[in-house]
Design a protein around this motif. Structure first.
Motif, PDB file in Angstrom:
ATOM      1  N   ASN A  52      25.538  55.451   1.406  1.00  0.00           N
ATOM      2  CA  ASN A  52      26.115  56.639   2.414  1.00  0.00           C
ATOM      3  C   ASN A  52      27.646  56.145   2.650  1.00  0.00           C
ATOM      4  O   ASN A  52      27.797  55.138   3.109  1.00  0.00           O
ATOM      5  N   TYR A 142      34.613  74.036 -12.096  1.00  0.00           N
ATOM      6  CA  TYR A 142      33.293  74.186 -12.377  1.00  0.00           C
ATOM      7  C   TYR A 142      33.098  75.753 -12.712  1.00  0.00           C
ATOM      8  O   TYR A 142      33.132  76.627 -12.137  1.00  0.00           O
ATOM      9  N   SER A 145      31.094  77.641 -10.374  1.00  0.00           N
ATOM     10  CA  SER A 145      31.972  78.276  -8.976  1.00  0.00           C
ATOM     11  C   SER A 145      32.406  79.629  -9.206  1.00  0.00           C
ATOM     12  O   SER A 145      32.791  80.186  -8.555  1.00  0.00           O
TER      13      SER A 145
HETATM   14  N1  LIG Z   1      35.416  70.723 -10.164  1.00  0.00           N
HETATM   15  C1  LIG Z   1      34.872  71.648  -9.453  1.00  0.00           C
HETATM   16  O1  LIG Z   1      35.208  72.816  -9.873  1.00  0.00           O
HETATM   17  C2  LIG Z   1      34.290  71.334  -8.156  1.00  0.00           C
HETATM   18  C3  LIG Z   1      33.589  72.457  -7.623  1.00  0.00           C
HETATM   19  C4  LIG Z   1      32.850  72.246  -6.396  1.00  0.00           C
HETATM   20  C5  LIG Z   1      33.024  70.871  -6.032  1.00  0.00           C
HETATM   21  N2  LIG Z   1      33.508  69.949  -6.551  1.00  0.00           N
HETATM   22  C6  LIG Z   1      33.329  68.473  -6.059  1.00  0.00           C
HETATM   23  O2  LIG Z   1      32.535  67.815  -6.938  1.00  0.00           O
HETATM   24  C7  LIG Z   1      31.493  66.857  -6.416  1.00  0.00           C
HETATM   25  C8  LIG Z   1      30.132  66.960  -7.192  1.00  0.00           C
HETATM   26  O3  LIG Z   1      29.807  68.198  -7.792  1.00  0.00           O
HETATM   27  P1  LIG Z   1      28.397  68.538  -7.782  1.00  0.00           P
HETATM   28  O4  LIG Z   1      28.308  69.798  -8.402  1.00  0.00           O
HETATM   29  O5  LIG Z   1      27.618  67.484  -8.333  1.00  0.00           O
HETATM   30  O6  LIG Z   1      27.789  68.695  -6.130  1.00  0.00           O
HETATM   31  P2  LIG Z   1      26.641  68.298  -5.470  1.00  0.00           P
HETATM   32  O7  LIG Z   1      25.408  68.644  -6.214  1.00  0.00           O
HETATM   33  O8  LIG Z   1      26.698  68.923  -4.017  1.00  0.00           O
HETATM   34  O9  LIG Z   1      26.569  66.647  -5.262  1.00  0.00           O
HETATM   35  C9  LIG Z   1      27.354  66.085  -4.278  1.00  0.00           C
HETATM   36  C10 LIG Z   1      26.818  64.804  -4.149  1.00  0.00           C
HETATM   37  O10 LIG Z   1      27.627  64.150  -2.858  1.00  0.00           O
HETATM   38  C11 LIG Z   1      26.877  63.188  -2.288  1.00  0.00           C
HETATM   39  N3  LIG Z   1      27.283  63.180  -0.782  1.00  0.00           N
HETATM   40  C12 LIG Z   1      27.617  64.002   0.072  1.00  0.00           C
HETATM   41  N4  LIG Z   1      27.822  63.530   1.162  1.00  0.00           N
HETATM   42  C13 LIG Z   1      27.615  61.999   1.007  1.00  0.00           C
HETATM   43  C14 LIG Z   1      27.902  60.850   1.756  1.00  0.00           C
HETATM   44  N5  LIG Z   1      28.377  60.971   3.011  1.00  0.00           N
HETATM   45  N6  LIG Z   1      27.617  59.754   1.068  1.00  0.00           N
HETATM   46  C15 LIG Z   1      27.426  59.560  -0.133  1.00  0.00           C
HETATM   47  N7  LIG Z   1      27.373  60.647  -0.860  1.00  0.00           N
HETATM   48  C16 LIG Z   1      27.534  61.794  -0.323  1.00  0.00           C
HETATM   49  C17 LIG Z   1      25.574  64.487  -2.235  1.00  0.00           C
HETATM   50  O11 LIG Z   1      24.530  63.418  -1.724  1.00  0.00           O
HETATM   51  P3  LIG Z   1      22.952  63.977  -1.731  1.00  0.00           P
HETATM   52  O12 LIG Z   1      22.459  64.187  -3.123  1.00  0.00           O
HETATM   53  O13 LIG Z   1      22.141  63.003  -0.958  1.00  0.00           O
HETATM   54  O14 LIG Z   1      23.199  65.260  -0.802  1.00  0.00           O
HETATM   55  C18 LIG Z   1      25.460  64.694  -3.659  1.00  0.00           C
HETATM   56  O15 LIG Z   1      24.813  63.975  -4.393  1.00  0.00           O
HETATM   57  C19 LIG Z   1      31.340  67.846  -5.250  1.00  0.00           C
HETATM   58  O16 LIG Z   1      30.734  67.015  -4.050  1.00  0.00           O
HETATM   59  C20 LIG Z   1      32.550  68.543  -4.887  1.00  0.00           C
HETATM   60  O17 LIG Z   1      33.426  67.387  -3.993  1.00  0.00           O
HETATM   61  C21 LIG Z   1      34.039  70.143  -7.694  1.00  0.00           C
END
Ligand SMILES: NC(=O)c1ccc[n+]([C@@H]2O[C@H](COP(=O)([O-])OP(=O)(O)OC[C@H]3O[C@@H](n4cnc5c(N)ncnc54)[C@H](OP(=O)(O)O)[C@@H]3O)[C@@H](O)[C@H]2O)c1
Length: 288
Positions: A52, A142, A145
């Protein structure tokens, strides 16, 4: 060992699945908040450890033996999110990782109208100051989004939103495949070129595509930022979400998400999924 954080999330899990196609499972480790959710990865031979960003000691255990660490941004905005990423970067260094990769974003800027870009810029600065070898993945927006911005229009026939600019909507699947290639082939030092689908499109393109796919007209209606804000508030949208949505329009009008590049296609070895394909699949899904 390649360590991937956020491997229970959408992008992180997809990266691990791509890595599994190319390297032995024993060379992959995941750092997840909930190890139970990663049981299937453990069954495949991936090392699963609890990590974490709020617990540097636990994170160090999860990063043990890392040759590279892919830090998937936590999605927490503001100071808390920057603290998360600082901890992850410091811990990856401490664990001896030779390369730290971070999921940044196209259009990253300390003065962006879209709040997450400011946050990614601050993290990129931390990476640059860290003294570690790093790769900042300038991921495209994404495609997932985009849906909250127009999904209502499928029902109403009117896509009501402020003036917008082109956005290179890109799928998680393509970004995951490109990220795995970068990890395995050790490409890029510093920031990557934008990792995007082939073209950047506007809301009126989305209205035409959706209209054609559902066989009903969808009219693009441009409203002022203030009117859009009022509409969102009247629907009970939380203030932070209102600012985020408006930020997308303002930043896109500024051209922040317009620069598509061919790098993603080169990395994955085929044309990235177009937004039309994403939309077609989603609409087909909704009809079933
Ligand atoms: N490129 C883009 O358009 C776009 C759009 C939206 C977001 N993003 C970014 O891209 C990231 C990944 O996207 P995604 O779709 O895979 O999002 P996601 O499914 O919400 O995944 C985010 C991950 O971050 C982990 N996380 C959150 N807080 C944490 C902490 N304190 N310590 C360790 N891990 C933690 C979560 O863990 P858990 O599985 O335990 O919850 C989850 O696995 C997002 O988190 C955001 O920052 C990018």
């Amino acid at each position: 060992m390649i360590i991937v954080t956020g491997a229970n999330g959408k992008l992180g899990r997809a990266v691990v699945e791509q890595l599994l196609e190319r390297v032995p499972a024993g060379e992959i480790g995941v750092s997840v908040r909930d190890v139970v959710k990663a049981q299937n990865l453990q069954n495949l031979g991936v090392r699963v450890r609890q990590g974490n960003f709020e617990d540097s000691e636990g994170l160090l255990h999860a990063f043990e033996g890392a040759s590279q660490v892919l830090i998937v941004s936590s999605g927490t905005l503001g100071e808390a999110g920057i603290r998360h990423h600082r901890t992850a970067i410091d811990t990856a260094k401490k664990a001896g990782a030779g390369q730290i990769l971070y999921t940044s974003h196209m259009g990253v800027s300390p003065v962006s109208y879209f709040p997450p870009m400011i946050h990614h810029a601050a993290t990129e600065q931390l990476l640059a100051n860290s003294g570690a070898a790093f790769t900042s993945l300038r991921n495209g927006f994404y495609a997932a989004s985009a849906f909250p911005l127009f999904s209502e229009a499928i029902q109403t026939g009117e896509l009501i939103a402020p003036e917008d600019g082109p956005i290179a909507w890109t799928t998680h699947a393509d970004l995951a495949k490109a990220t795995a290639a970068i990890l395995i082939e050790h490409k890029f030092e510093g920031s990557t070129p934008n990792l995007t689908a082939a073209e950047a499109i506007r809301m009126d393109d989305i209205a035409s595509m959706a209209s054609e796919l559902i066989g009903r007209p969808i009219r693009r209606v441009v409203v002022s930022d203030d009117e859009y804000r009022d509409r969102l508030i009247s629907k009970g949208t939380p203030k932070a979400a209102v600012n985020m949505l408006l930020g997308i329009f303002r930043a896109s009008r500024n051209g922040d998400f317009a620069q598509a590049s061919g790098t993603l296609a080169d990395l994955i070895g085929h044309a990235p999924t177009s937004f039309r394909e994403v939309l077609k699949e989603s609409l087909a899904h909704q009809q079933n």
